[in-house]
Motif scaffolding. Structure first.
Motif, PDB file in Angstrom:
ATOM      1  N   VAL A  32     127.869  -8.662 108.089  1.00 40.36           N
ATOM      2  CA  VAL A  32     127.620 -10.051 107.701  1.00 40.36           C
ATOM      3  C   VAL A  32     128.934 -10.700 107.296  1.00 40.36           C
ATOM      4  CG1 VAL A  32     125.243  -9.591 106.941  1.00 40.36           C
ATOM      5  CG2 VAL A  32     127.109  -9.512 105.278  1.00 40.36           C
ATOM      6  N   GLY A  33     128.953 -12.027 107.414  1.00 42.01           N
ATOM      7  CA  GLY A  33     130.115 -12.807 107.029  1.00 42.01           C
ATOM      8  C   GLY A  33     130.042 -13.222 105.572  1.00 42.01           C
TER       9      GLY A  33
ATOM     10  N   ALA B 202     123.792  -7.735 100.411  1.00 39.68           N
ATOM     11  CA  ALA B 202     123.958  -7.383  99.001  1.00 39.68           C
ATOM     12  C   ALA B 202     125.419  -7.056  98.697  1.00 39.68           C
ATOM     13  CB  ALA B 202     123.059  -6.211  98.631  1.00 39.68           C
ATOM     14  N   GLN B 203     126.064  -6.295  99.591  1.00 40.07           N
ATOM     15  CA  GLN B 203     127.481  -5.980  99.409  1.00 40.07           C
ATOM     16  C   GLN B 203     128.318  -7.252  99.344  1.00 40.07           C
ATOM     17  OE1 GLN B 203     129.089  -3.283 102.325  1.00 40.07           O
ATOM     18  NE2 GLN B 203     127.373  -1.859 102.109  1.00 40.07           N
ATOM     19  N   MET B 204     128.042  -8.172 100.272  1.00 41.69           N
ATOM     20  CA  MET B 204     128.819  -9.413 100.299  1.00 41.69           C
ATOM     21  C   MET B 204     128.553 -10.244  99.048  1.00 41.69           C
ATOM     22  SD  MET B 204     131.150 -11.239 101.594  1.00 41.69           S
ATOM     23  CE  MET B 204     131.443 -10.365 103.106  1.00 41.69           C
ATOM     24  N   ALA B 205     127.314 -10.323  98.627  1.00 42.78           N
ATOM     25  CA  ALA B 205     126.985 -11.096  97.417  1.00 42.78           C
ATOM     26  C   ALA B 205     127.732 -10.534  96.217  1.00 42.78           C
ATOM     27  CB  ALA B 205     125.474 -11.074  97.179  1.00 42.78           C
ATOM     28  N   HIS B 206     127.771  -9.226  96.080  1.00 37.63           N
ATOM     29  CA  HIS B 206     128.490  -8.625  94.956  1.00 37.63           C
ATOM     30  C   HIS B 206     129.991  -8.867  95.055  1.00 37.63           C
ATOM     31  CE1 HIS B 206     125.125  -6.788  92.921  1.00 37.63           C
ATOM     32  NE2 HIS B 206     124.673  -6.365  94.089  1.00 37.63           N
ATOM     33  N   ARG B 207     130.515  -8.878  96.270  1.00 35.14           N
ATOM     34  CA  ARG B 207     131.945  -9.158  96.444  1.00 35.14           C
ATOM     35  C   ARG B 207     132.265 -10.594  96.032  1.00 35.14           C
ATOM     36  NH1 ARG B 207     135.617  -8.315 101.849  1.00 35.14           N
ATOM     37  NH2 ARG B 207     137.536  -9.128 100.960  1.00 35.14           N
ATOM     38  N   VAL B 208     131.408 -11.526  96.403  1.00 33.86           N
ATOM     39  CA  VAL B 208     131.610 -12.924  96.018  1.00 33.86           C
ATOM     40  C   VAL B 208     131.560 -13.053  94.493  1.00 33.86           C
ATOM     41  CG1 VAL B 208     130.574 -15.233  96.084  1.00 33.86           C
ATOM     42  CG2 VAL B 208     130.792 -13.899  98.192  1.00 33.86           C
TER      43      VAL B 208
ATOM     44  N   GLY C  15     119.663 -15.111  95.698  1.00 36.46           N
ATOM     45  CA  GLY C  15     118.270 -14.673  95.832  1.00 36.46           C
ATOM     46  C   GLY C  15     118.161 -13.182  96.045  1.00 36.46           C
ATOM     47  N   SER C  16     117.386 -12.797  97.040  1.00 32.67           N
ATOM     48  CA  SER C  16     117.113 -11.385  97.285  1.00 32.67           C
ATOM     49  C   SER C  16     118.331 -10.613  97.786  1.00 32.67           C
ATOM     50  CB  SER C  16     115.970 -11.238  98.288  1.00 32.67           C
ATOM     51  OG  SER C  16     116.357 -11.761  99.544  1.00 32.67           O
ATOM     52  N   ALA C  17     119.382 -11.298  98.196  1.00 25.42           N
ATOM     53  CA  ALA C  17     120.572 -10.593  98.677  1.00 25.42           C
ATOM     54  C   ALA C  17     121.209  -9.754  97.569  1.00 25.42           C
ATOM     55  CB  ALA C  17     121.601 -11.570  99.225  1.00 25.42           C
ATOM     56  N   LEU C  18     120.988 -10.138  96.310  1.00 28.39           N
ATOM     57  CA  LEU C  18     121.566  -9.378  95.209  1.00 28.39           C
ATOM     58  C   LEU C  18     120.861  -8.057  94.995  1.00 28.39           C
ATOM     59  CD1 LEU C  18     122.359 -12.007  92.479  1.00 28.39           C
ATOM     60  CD2 LEU C  18     123.936 -10.670  93.853  1.00 28.39           C
ATOM     61  N   ASP C  19     119.670  -7.894  95.520  1.00 26.00           N
ATOM     62  CA  ASP C  19     118.924  -6.666  95.317  1.00 26.00           C
ATOM     63  C   ASP C  19     119.381  -5.641  96.332  1.00 26.00           C
ATOM     64  OD1 ASP C  19     117.182  -4.721  94.634  1.00 26.00           O
ATOM     65  OD2 ASP C  19     115.442  -5.664  95.565  1.00 26.00           O
ATOM     66  N   ASP C  20     120.269  -4.748  95.883  1.00 29.21           N
ATOM     67  CA  ASP C  20     120.792  -3.724  96.788  1.00 29.21           C
ATOM     68  C   ASP C  20     120.064  -2.401  96.653  1.00 29.21           C
ATOM     69  OD1 ASP C  20     121.694  -2.860  94.354  1.00 29.21           O
ATOM     70  OD2 ASP C  20     123.817  -2.973  94.862  1.00 29.21           O
ATOM     71  N   GLY C  21     118.935  -2.406  95.952  1.00 26.77           N
ATOM     72  CA  GLY C  21     118.140  -1.197  95.837  1.00 26.77           C
ATOM     73  C   GLY C  21     118.470  -0.359  94.627  1.00 26.77           C
ATOM     74  N   ASN C  22     119.505  -0.680  93.892  1.00 26.94           N
ATOM     75  CA  ASN C  22     119.868   0.118  92.730  1.00 26.94           C
ATOM     76  C   ASN C  22     119.178  -0.335  91.462  1.00 26.94           C
ATOM     77  OD1 ASN C  22     121.616   1.619  94.301  1.00 26.94           O
ATOM     78  ND2 ASN C  22     123.289   0.174  93.993  1.00 26.94           N
ATOM     79  N   GLY C  23     118.686  -1.557  91.459  1.00 28.24           N
ATOM     80  CA  GLY C  23     118.072  -2.081  90.251  1.00 28.24           C
ATOM     81  C   GLY C  23     116.570  -2.041  90.265  1.00 28.24           C
TER      82      GLY C  23
END
Length: 157
Positions: free
Chosen positions: A48-49, A85-91, A120-128
Motif C-alpha cells: 500500500v501507498g 495498519a503498518q502504514m497507519a502506524h508509520r504515519v 479507522g480500522s486500518a489501525l487494527d493490526d491484530g495485536n490489540g
C-alpha cells in the motif's frame, strides 16, 4: 504594540514556521512511502501507498488456484489490512512529535489528532484484539465447503 507583545508575536511566528517546516518534512518523507505485508498463509503479498491505497498485489505461489474463492479473498483482505495498519502506524510515528506536548505552537499542547477517526480500522493490526483481526478470523471461519452446495454442483453437471 509593546516590546513584550512584539517578542511573543515573533516567537509565535517562529514556532509556526517550525511546525510548518516539520509538517513539510514529514509529508515529504511519507510521500513515496510504502508498506508491504503477507497473509498468514504466505499466499498473498500486498503493498500500500502512503494513504493506504493498494499499489501492489502478488500471489506468491500457485496454491490459490486450488482453493475456494472465499479463502483466497480472505488472504487478500488480510494482507491488505495488515499493510494498511503498518502504514497507519508509520504515519502516526512520523507525525508524533507534532502531536505531543510542546510539539505545536508555544503555549499549546501540540496538535490534537484523533488517529482512530483518521485511519479507522486500518489501525487494527491484530495485536490489540480489535475489530479488524476478529472480522478476518470470522471470515476465515465462514470459509468452508457446504455439502449442499457440492450436491447442487454435481447435479448441474
Amino acid at each position: 504594540m509593546s516590546e513584550s507583545m512584539k517578542e511573543k508575536l515573533a516567537q509565535a511566528m517562529a514556532d509556526l514556521e517550525a511546525v510548518q517546516s516539520a509538517v513539510a518534512r514529514a509529508e515529504n518523507e511519507l510521500g513515496q512511502a510504502t508498506a508491504t505485508a503477507r497473509s498468514r498463509d504466505r499466499m498473498v503479498e500486498a503493498t500500500v501507498g502512503p494513504q493506504g491505497e493498494l499499489t501492489g498485489l502478488k500471489f506468491l505461489d500457485g496454491r490459490f488456484r486450488n482453493l475456494p474463492a472465499p479463502q483466497v479473498a480472505a488472504s487478500v483482505v488480510e494482507a491488505v489490512q495488515d499493510a494498511r495498519a503498518q502504514m497507519a502506524h508509520r504515519v502516526i510515528e512520523t507525525f508524533a512529535p507534532l502531536t505531543r506536548q510542546g510539539g505545536g505552537l508555544a503555549g499549546t499542547g501540540g496538535i490534537d489528532v484523533d488517529w482512530e477517526r483518521v485511519f479507522g480500522s486500518a489501525l487494527d493490526d491484530g495485536n490489540g484484539g480489535g475489530r479488524g483481526r476478529a472480522a478476518r478470523d470470522r471470515l476465515r471461519d465462514e470459509i468452508h465447503e457446504d455439502p449442499d452446495d457440492n450436491q447442487h454442483r454435481e447435479r448441474r453437471r
